[in-house]
Design a protein around this motif. Structure first.
Motif, PDB file in Angstrom:
ATOM      1  N   HIS A  38       0.717  -0.909  -0.179  1.00  0.00           N
ATOM      2  CA  HIS A  38       0.062   0.030  -0.331  1.00  0.00           C
ATOM      3  C   HIS A  38       0.774   1.384   0.204  1.00  0.00           C
ATOM      4  O   HIS A  38       0.057   2.555   0.041  1.00  0.00           O
ATOM      5  N   SER A  44      -0.759  -2.076 -11.525  1.00  0.00           N
ATOM      6  CA  SER A  44      -2.263  -3.225 -12.104  1.00  0.00           C
ATOM      7  C   SER A  44      -2.912  -3.598 -12.853  1.00  0.00           C
ATOM      8  O   SER A  44      -3.172  -2.306 -13.788  1.00  0.00           O
ATOM      9  N   ARG A  50     -11.520  -2.138 -13.952  1.00  0.00           N
ATOM     10  CA  ARG A  50     -11.050  -2.803 -12.835  1.00  0.00           C
ATOM     11  C   ARG A  50     -10.076  -2.835 -12.749  1.00  0.00           C
ATOM     12  O   ARG A  50      -9.612  -4.159 -13.172  1.00  0.00           O
ATOM     13  N   PRO A  53      -7.674  -7.963  -7.932  1.00  0.00           N
ATOM     14  CA  PRO A  53      -6.580  -7.605  -6.678  1.00  0.00           C
ATOM     15  C   PRO A  53      -6.138  -8.779  -6.692  1.00  0.00           C
ATOM     16  O   PRO A  53      -5.034  -9.617  -7.853  1.00  0.00           O
ATOM     17  N   TRP A  54      -4.679  -7.968  -5.589  1.00  0.00           N
ATOM     18  CA  TRP A  54      -3.266  -8.939  -6.068  1.00  0.00           C
ATOM     19  C   TRP A  54      -3.784  -9.708  -4.416  1.00  0.00           C
ATOM     20  O   TRP A  54      -3.855  -9.341  -3.702  1.00  0.00           O
ATOM     21  N   THR A  55      -3.247 -11.373  -5.160  1.00  0.00           N
ATOM     22  CA  THR A  55      -3.548 -12.376  -3.429  1.00  0.00           C
ATOM     23  C   THR A  55      -2.744 -12.953  -3.361  1.00  0.00           C
ATOM     24  O   THR A  55      -2.065 -13.395  -4.524  1.00  0.00           O
ATOM     25  N   SER A  64      -6.300 -10.830  -0.509  1.00  0.00           N
ATOM     26  CA  SER A  64      -6.305  -9.776  -1.531  1.00  0.00           C
ATOM     27  C   SER A  64      -6.695  -8.694  -1.030  1.00  0.00           C
ATOM     28  O   SER A  64      -7.276  -8.078  -0.580  1.00  0.00           O
ATOM     29  N   LEU A  65      -5.679  -8.028  -2.740  1.00  0.00           N
ATOM     30  CA  LEU A  65      -5.218  -6.558  -1.766  1.00  0.00           C
ATOM     31  C   LEU A  65      -5.775  -5.832  -3.096  1.00  0.00           C
ATOM     32  O   LEU A  65      -5.863  -6.632  -4.206  1.00  0.00           O
ATOM     33  N   GLU A  66      -6.952  -4.356  -3.096  1.00  0.00           N
ATOM     34  CA  GLU A  66      -6.652  -3.863  -3.930  1.00  0.00           C
ATOM     35  C   GLU A  66      -5.728  -2.667  -4.107  1.00  0.00           C
ATOM     36  O   GLU A  66      -6.201  -1.523  -3.093  1.00  0.00           O
ATOM     37  N   LYS A  68      -3.375   0.973  -5.858  1.00  0.00           N
ATOM     38  CA  LYS A  68      -3.573   1.974  -6.769  1.00  0.00           C
ATOM     39  C   LYS A  68      -2.065   2.161  -6.653  1.00  0.00           C
ATOM     40  O   LYS A  68      -1.819   2.351  -5.904  1.00  0.00           O
ATOM     41  N   ASP A  72      -2.285   1.555 -14.581  1.00  0.00           N
ATOM     42  CA  ASP A  72      -2.600   0.627 -14.718  1.00  0.00           C
ATOM     43  C   ASP A  72      -3.464   0.619 -16.130  1.00  0.00           C
ATOM     44  O   ASP A  72      -3.819   1.176 -16.859  1.00  0.00           O
TER      45      ASP A  72
END
Length: 146
Positions: A38, A44, A50, A53-55, A64-66, A68, A72
């Motif tokens: 973060h 991404s 959209r 997510p990174w898992t 699981s992270l969203e 930014k 992208d």
């Protein structure tokens, strides 16, 4: 989406690798846990507009992270190029980055947090395939493995 009568054959799976250029890591540090992402510029992959997510595997199960970042994109080529140019951290299929990882142009990070494996399938219209196509599928299954 495959036609209803289509045949699918699992060829194997790909691991997703998280990596960055040595220049990016020297300038911004190397995250030691997924939560530290973060505080980094993450590149991404977009699907339907959209970011995916990174898992990662965590001690209590999948995380699981969203994330930014400054960029992208719906193209792995764009994300790979940006990572090579030191723009940020990328999270892509291992075969896509294999040459860059082998040469040291990109450095894998967060290896202690195993990422999900993504299954790879061949989909074809029916069981009657020319022998050259069957040979190709056998070759791909052996190469992809996993």
């Amino acid at each position: 989406t495959a036609p209803p009568a289509a045949i699918s054959r699992r060829l194997g799976s790909f691991r997703i690798v998280t990596a960055a250029s040595p220049a990016y890591l020297a300038a911004h540090g190397t995250p030691s846990t997924p939560d530290e992402l973060h505080r980094h510029t993450c590149l991404s992959f977009l699907l339907d507009g959209r970011p995916l997510p990174w898992t990662f595997a965590g001690p209590q199960g999948p995380v699981s992270l969203e994330l930014k970042g400054r960029l992208d994109a719906g193209s792995g080529f764009v994300l790979r190029r940006a990572a090579l140019d030191g723009v940020g951290i990328v999270h892509l299929y291992e075969p896509f980055l294999a040459a860059d990882l082998a040469s040291g142009a990109l450095v894998p990070i967060l290896d202690a947090f195993e990422t999900v494996r993504v299954p790879v399938f061949a989909i074809y219209p029916d069981r009657r395939l020319p022998s050259r196509v069957r040979l190709l599928l056998d070759f791909l299954r052996e190469e992809i493995g996993g």
